[in-house]
Design an enzyme around this catalytic site. Structure first.
Site, PDB file in Angstrom:
ATOM      1  N   LYS A 343       0.800  -0.834  -0.151  1.00 41.24           N
ATOM      2  CA  LYS A 343       0.164  -0.145   0.377  1.00 41.24           C
ATOM      3  C   LYS A 343       0.682   1.096  -0.588  1.00 41.24           C
ATOM      4  O   LYS A 343       0.976   2.205  -0.638  1.00 41.24           O
ATOM      5  CB  LYS A 343      -0.923   0.098   1.232  1.00 41.24           C
ATOM      6  CG  LYS A 343      -2.011  -1.110   1.287  1.00 41.24           C
ATOM      7  CD  LYS A 343      -3.175  -1.228   2.296  1.00 41.24           C
ATOM      8  CE  LYS A 343      -4.093  -1.684   2.094  1.00 41.24           C
ATOM      9  NZ  LYS A 343      -5.271  -1.728   3.324  1.00 41.24           N
ATOM     10  N   ALA A 417      -3.757   1.069   8.507  1.00 44.01           N
ATOM     11  CA  ALA A 417      -5.382   1.555   8.573  1.00 44.01           C
ATOM     12  C   ALA A 417      -5.694   2.299   9.839  1.00 44.01           C
ATOM     13  O   ALA A 417      -6.486   2.639  10.017  1.00 44.01           O
ATOM     14  CB  ALA A 417      -5.475  -0.671   9.442  1.00 44.01           C
TER      15      ALA A 417
HETATM   16  P1  NAP Z   1       0.700  -2.040   9.552  1.00 45.20           P
HETATM   17  O1  NAP Z   1       0.301  -1.929   8.561  1.00 45.20           O
HETATM   18  O2  NAP Z   1       1.787  -3.475   9.320  1.00 45.20           O
HETATM   19  O3  NAP Z   1       0.201  -1.953  11.285  1.00 45.20           O
HETATM   20  C1  NAP Z   1      -0.166  -2.650  12.430  1.00 45.20           C
HETATM   21  C2  NAP Z   1       0.211  -1.856  13.257  1.00 45.20           C
HETATM   22  O4  NAP Z   1      -0.529  -2.491  14.223  1.00 45.20           O
HETATM   23  C3  NAP Z   1       0.864  -1.312  13.836  1.00 45.20           C
HETATM   24  O5  NAP Z   1       0.457   0.095  14.630  1.00 45.20           O
HETATM   25  C4  NAP Z   1       1.702  -1.946  15.052  1.00 45.20           C
HETATM   26  O6  NAP Z   1       2.676  -1.774  16.403  1.00 45.20           O
HETATM   27  C5  NAP Z   1       0.332  -2.997  15.745  1.00 45.20           C
HETATM   28  N1  NAP Z   1       0.364  -3.915  15.804  1.00 45.20           N
HETATM   29  C6  NAP Z   1       0.975  -5.188  15.466  1.00 45.20           C
HETATM   30  N2  NAP Z   1       1.058  -6.633  16.141  1.00 45.20           N
HETATM   31  C7  NAP Z   1       0.836  -5.995  17.928  1.00 45.20           C
HETATM   32  C8  NAP Z   1       0.985  -6.763  19.011  1.00 45.20           C
HETATM   33  N3  NAP Z   1       0.731  -7.808  18.623  1.00 45.20           N
HETATM   34  N4  NAP Z   1       0.303  -5.654  19.992  1.00 45.20           N
HETATM   35  C9  NAP Z   1      -0.007  -4.393  19.482  1.00 45.20           C
HETATM   36  N5  NAP Z   1      -0.112  -4.120  18.076  1.00 45.20           N
HETATM   37  C10 NAP Z   1       0.393  -5.088  17.297  1.00 45.20           C
HETATM   38  O7  NAP Z   1      -0.486  -3.492   9.265  1.00 45.20           O
HETATM   39  P2  NAP Z   1      -2.057  -2.596   8.893  1.00 45.20           P
HETATM   40  O8  NAP Z   1      -2.119  -2.878   7.377  1.00 45.20           O
HETATM   41  O9  NAP Z   1      -3.013  -1.506   9.719  1.00 45.20           O
HETATM   42  O10 NAP Z   1      -3.851  -3.842   9.092  1.00 45.20           O
HETATM   43  C11 NAP Z   1      -3.351  -3.845  10.592  1.00 45.20           C
HETATM   44  C12 NAP Z   1      -5.177  -4.561  10.218  1.00 45.20           C
HETATM   45  O11 NAP Z   1      -6.509  -4.108  10.119  1.00 45.20           O
HETATM   46  C13 NAP Z   1      -4.979  -6.074   9.815  1.00 45.20           C
HETATM   47  O12 NAP Z   1      -5.242  -7.747  10.695  1.00 45.20           O
HETATM   48  C14 NAP Z   1      -5.599  -5.912   8.758  1.00 45.20           C
HETATM   49  O13 NAP Z   1      -6.269  -7.496   7.852  1.00 45.20           O
HETATM   50  C15 NAP Z   1      -6.789  -4.692   9.167  1.00 45.20           C
HETATM   51  N6  NAP Z   1      -7.153  -4.262   7.296  1.00 45.20           N
HETATM   52  C16 NAP Z   1      -8.827  -4.394   7.088  1.00 45.20           C
HETATM   53  C17 NAP Z   1      -9.190  -3.898   6.657  1.00 45.20           C
HETATM   54  C18 NAP Z   1     -10.555  -4.387   6.615  1.00 45.20           C
HETATM   55  O14 NAP Z   1     -11.180  -3.224   5.461  1.00 45.20           O
HETATM   56  N7  NAP Z   1     -11.769  -4.577   7.186  1.00 45.20           N
HETATM   57  C19 NAP Z   1      -8.821  -3.178   6.018  1.00 45.20           C
HETATM   58  C20 NAP Z   1      -7.140  -2.966   6.434  1.00 45.20           C
HETATM   59  C21 NAP Z   1      -6.503  -3.647   7.241  1.00 45.20           C
HETATM   60  P3  NAP Z   1       4.126  -1.429  15.625  1.00 45.20           P
HETATM   61  O15 NAP Z   1       3.955   0.269  15.162  1.00 45.20           O
HETATM   62  O16 NAP Z   1       4.248  -0.863  17.263  1.00 45.20           O
HETATM   63  O17 NAP Z   1       4.478  -2.231  15.266  1.00 45.20           O
END
Ligand code: NAP
Length: 562
Positions: A343, A417
């Site tokens: 992304k 997200a």
């Molecule tokens: P990302 O860019 O990799 O960001 C992950 C975030 O989660 C970061 O803030 C990270 O913190 C935090 N994190 C990861 N593991 C953690 C843990 N064990 N405990 C606490 N915080 C943790 O991922 P993303 O693209 O934002 O996606 C996040 C979620 O949103 C995913 O599950 C994805 O499937 C979902 N999503 C859903 C939709 C939908 O349409 N429903 C759309 C987009 C995303 P740090 O910065 O400290 O590493």
């Protein structure tokens, strides 16, 4: 569509052929190399002279097949299992091509519709060619049932370096069909196969194997491919990357694909478990749109010692692949969904290429949608990159909560997200606090949004909840199937006011540990499916200009996500 069947025994192979017919196949390929050993008649105790038991069974199999068939006995050197004597294999071909006697049951023997022989075998000697010519249809031969030659070449390591030379030589033969199959090492390897199909001088099968080759298999009818192979079940494939009949016919609507069909897809890595092909293809079908939606895997490049943590090794493969696909006019690539891990690099690519970029993508540095408009020559005239995550999340929350202005909202997570949520909610007038386990990322997000005039607070995840939030959103993968903590909640919803609403971005499973705990605490909840369906519906409308069948999307996602 042809179903390859690995023959271990004639009766079970016949049952599979019947099943293939019932499922809608046009042709079966009997892969004889696991069954045929090439043992001589006297060695096999069959008394010498006539056919061995193996040969009699193969003739019976082909003669009583419920579908026309290709007979193939692939040697180990071309990825098959046959390691017996070569003269026995060639003698089998001769026998099959001239099978006009009677079976033991009294039924008429008949030869296979096609005999697949490797070009390397055919080219080896004049003697072999002469024997193969005896078995196949050629100008001097007159008989009612004819066997056509498929001359094939395979490479399981990648595109053969001498591919052009091989093909030129194959064109000098009387083969009715030419077949080229090689391992695709990137999506780009499919494009040359499409070019080969465009330049064909006779019916041609041009397929890429492996996870990057699915596109060549699904799009065969678009480019005039003679056939594509599909398996009865995932366990029955005979080459890497072969789809099942069910996926080919029902998920990808293979029978509806034609030269004019527009192509859409989801760019991700890994991509195999994406639900996007399920929903968008169903929508194209429901709305009678001449389009197909494919999984488009683009992995990272080799580790680059100078790469930044923002995904440097992912950028070059994304750029090289997308530019090739977008500029390959015959593909009619019309739109893309882009997700993890691409992304952010999509925004970088859009800026570098001067593509249109919407305000959300610019603000948060991440985008998930590409729309390609083409000119009369099929070349890209306008490429627009946008982000549907932020409006989808805001829309899903508004549906439950109403006006967001002035509401105290917690966004838990500062990744893609989290950024989309913070931006969208702050734009909608909410008072947003971003929590992150690495608080510096939350602070960086708050400061970049401040640059856009949006006031957002940053907090350490350990301090949750810093105030009496009306809404709390999980924007981390915690609770996601296959994620780092599938059984955990990112925060304890019981610490929120009882009037609060908890929203998820995770949609598989639908009821995450967080949502279950929130329900137990008596809070309102919004699951991740609501956001997923909305972001997909916004993409669909962006591409087609038509309202998306959101109820259909929702049903498919809820059934699949469980
Ligand atoms: P990302 O860019 O990799 O960001 C992950 C975030 O989660 C970061 O803030 C990270 O913190 C935090 N994190 C990861 N593991 C953690 C843990 N064990 N405990 C606490 N915080 C943790 O991922 P993303 O693209 O934002 O996606 C996040 C979620 O949103 C995913 O599950 C994805 O499937 C979902 N999503 C859903 C939709 C939908 O349409 N429903 C759309 C987009 C995303 P740090 O910065 O400290 O590493």
């Amino acid at each position: 569509m042809c179903v390859p069947i690995t023959v271990h025994e004639a009766d079970s192979a016949l049952r599979l052929a019947q099943r293939a017919k019932d499922l809608g196949a046009d042709l079966v390929e009997f892969r004889l190399d696991e069954f045929f050993t090439g043992q001589a008649a006297d060695e096999s105790g069959d008394g010498g002279g006539g056919d061995t038991r193996e040969v009699r069974e193969i003739v019976r199999l082909i003669s009583t097949s419920p579908l026309p068939c290709i007979a193939t006995c692939r040697p180990v050197s071309e990825g098959g299992a046959y390691d017996g004597p070569e003269d026995a294999r060639i003698a089998l071909f001769e026998r099959l091509g001239t099978a006009f006697g009677r079976l033991e049951s009294g039924e008429q023997e008949h030869p296979p519709r096609y005999l697949d022989v490797e070009y390397a075998t055919y080219a080896r000697s004049a003697n072999i060619r002469q024997k193969i010519h005896l078995a196949i249809e050629h100008p001097e031969q007159l008989r009612a049932l004819q066997t056509s030659l498929i001359l094939s070449t395979h490479d399981f390591a990648g595109r053969p370096r001498d591919l052009t030379r091989r093909l030129l030589a194959m064109r000098q033969t009387p083969a009715k069909v030419l077949k080229v199959a090689y391992l695709a090492r990137s999506l780009r390897d499919n494009l040359e196969l499409f070019d080969l199909l465009a330049q064909r001088d006779r019916p041609m099968i041009a397929l890429a194997m492996g996870e990057f080759g699915l596109m060549s298999r699904i799009l065969a009818p678009k480019f005039g491919g003679f056939l594509t192979f599909a398996s009865i079940a995932p366990t029955e494939t005979t080459a890497p990357g072969q789809p099942t009949i069910d996926d080919l016919l029902h998920l990808y609507r293979f029978r509806a694909i034609r030269p004019s069909t527009a192509v859409y897809g989801v760019v991700a890595y890994p991509v195999a478990h994406s639900l996007s092909p399920h929903i968008h293809n169903a929508a194209f079908e429901a709305m009678g749109i001449d389009a197909v939606y494919l999984p488009l895997p683009i992995p990272g490049g080799p580790a680059d010692p100078g790469a930044s943590s923002s995904g440097g090794t992912w950028y070059e493969p994304l750029k090289a692949t997308l530019l090739d696909l977008v500029h390959y006019a015959p593909l009619h690539l019309a739109g893309l969904s882009v997700t993890i891990p691409h992304k952010e690099n999509l925004v970088r690519l859009a800026l570098e290429q001067g593509w249109d970029l919407d305000e959300v993508s610019r603000a948060i540095g991440a985008a998930n949608t590409v729309k390609i408009e083409r000119d009369a020559a099929g070349m890209p005239a306008r490429i627009a990159v946008s982000n549907t995550d932020a409006p989808a999340l805001v829309g899903a929350i508004r549906d439950t909560v109403g006006d967001l202005a002035g509401l105290d909202v917690a966004v838990y997570g500062a990744g893609g997200a989290g950024k989309a949520a913070a931006y969208g909610l702050a734009r909608a007038g909410a008072c947003v606090t971003v929590y992150n386990r690495d608080p510096s990322r939350a602070a960086a997000l708050a400061s970049s949004l401040a640059g856009l005039g949006l006031e957002v607070r940053a907090a350490d995840a350990a301090s949750f909840p810093a105030s009496a939030h009306a809404i709390a959103i999980n924007a981390t993968p915690v609770g996601m199937n296959g994620g780092p903590n599938p059984d955990s909640s990112p925060f304890d919803p019981a610490t929120l006011p009882v009037s609060a609403c908890v929203a998820e971005t995770v949609y598989a499973p639908v009821r995450t540990p967080l949502l279950r705990a929130a329900e137990k605490a008596g809070l309102r909840t919004i699951d991740g499916v609501s956001m997923f369906v909305r972001q997909a519906a916004l993409q669909f409308t962006n591409w087609t200009g038509r309202p998306a069948p959101a109820a259909l999307f929702e049903r498919i996602v809820r059934e699949a996500a469980g």
